[in-house]
Design a protein around this motif. Structure first.
Motif, PDB file in Angstrom:
ATOM      1  N   VAL A   1     -15.002  -1.843  20.836  1.00  0.00           N
ATOM      2  CA  VAL A   1     -14.838  -2.768  19.703  1.00  0.00           C
ATOM      3  C   VAL A   1     -15.625  -2.248  18.504  1.00  0.00           C
ATOM      4  N   GLN A   2     -14.958  -2.166  17.368  1.00  0.00           N
ATOM      5  CA  GLN A   2     -15.622  -1.786  16.124  1.00  0.00           C
ATOM      6  C   GLN A   2     -15.548  -2.967  15.167  1.00  0.00           C
ATOM      7  N   LEU A   3     -16.657  -3.224  14.489  1.00  0.00           N
ATOM      8  CA  LEU A   3     -16.758  -4.381  13.608  1.00  0.00           C
ATOM      9  C   LEU A   3     -17.052  -3.942  12.183  1.00  0.00           C
ATOM     10  N   GLN A   4     -16.493  -4.662  11.230  1.00  0.00           N
ATOM     11  CA  GLN A   4     -16.777  -4.399   9.823  1.00  0.00           C
ATOM     12  C   GLN A   4     -16.988  -5.732   9.117  1.00  0.00           C
ATOM     13  N   ALA A   5     -18.191  -5.912   8.612  1.00  0.00           N
ATOM     14  CA  ALA A   5     -18.529  -7.130   7.881  1.00  0.00           C
ATOM     15  C   ALA A   5     -18.347  -6.902   6.387  1.00  0.00           C
ATOM     16  N   SER A   6     -17.918  -7.956   5.705  1.00  0.00           N
ATOM     17  CA  SER A   6     -17.728  -7.878   4.260  1.00  0.00           C
ATOM     18  C   SER A   6     -17.855  -9.271   3.663  1.00  0.00           C
ATOM     19  N   GLY A   7     -17.864  -9.319   2.323  1.00  0.00           N
ATOM     20  CA  GLY A   7     -17.872 -10.606   1.639  1.00  0.00           C
ATOM     21  C   GLY A   7     -19.195 -10.978   1.003  1.00  0.00           C
ATOM     22  N   GLY A   8     -20.200 -10.153   1.193  1.00  0.00           N
ATOM     23  CA  GLY A   8     -21.479 -10.457   0.586  1.00  0.00           C
ATOM     24  C   GLY A   8     -21.443 -10.323  -0.924  1.00  0.00           C
ATOM     25  N   GLY A   9     -22.519 -10.748  -1.557  1.00  0.00           N
ATOM     26  CA  GLY A   9     -22.595 -10.647  -2.999  1.00  0.00           C
ATOM     27  C   GLY A   9     -23.771 -11.419  -3.540  1.00  0.00           C
TER      28      GLY A   9
END
Length: 117
Positions: A1-9
């Motif tokens: 399983v590979q995970l990618q987090a996003s949406g910060g700011g």
């Protein structure tokens, strides 16, 4: 399983952000997903988690009532909706996955959340 987090700011206190954790792997739906955060100079801390079914969620006390975790199995994505953000929520946020009750063995790269006062 590979995970990618996003949406910060960068957001002002009282504002909202939604983080996403997108996973690859056909068996991702069988994994529990957790969100963690690490502020500068502090240890990484648990924020919350969602069960593999999506039927159960858990939160640390400091975010209860403000943060909500949900998952969309069709999109292999878990979300962290953060409302009423406070400056103390500033941190790098990570998502992680595990086959309960095992260790959090899979981690995303982290996304920076900065809350200004």
């Amino acid at each position: 399983v590979q995970l990618q987090a996003s949406g910060g700011g960068l957001v002002q206190a009282g504002g909202s952000l939604r983080l996403s954790c997108v996973a690859s792997g056909r068996t991702f739906s069988l994994y529990s997903v957790g969100w963690f955060r690490q502020a500068p100079g502090k240890e990484r801390e648990f924020v919350g988690a969602i069960s593999w079914s999506g039927g159960s969620t858990y939160y640390t006390d400091s975010v209860k009532g403000r943060f909500t975790i949900s998952r969309d199995k069709a999109k292999n994505t878990v979300y962290l909706q953060m409302n009423s953000l406070k400056p103390e929520d500033t941190a790098v946020y990570y998502c992680a996955a595990r086959r309960a009750p095992g260790e959090w063995g899979y981690w995303g790269q982290g996304t920076q959340v900065t809350v200004s006062s």
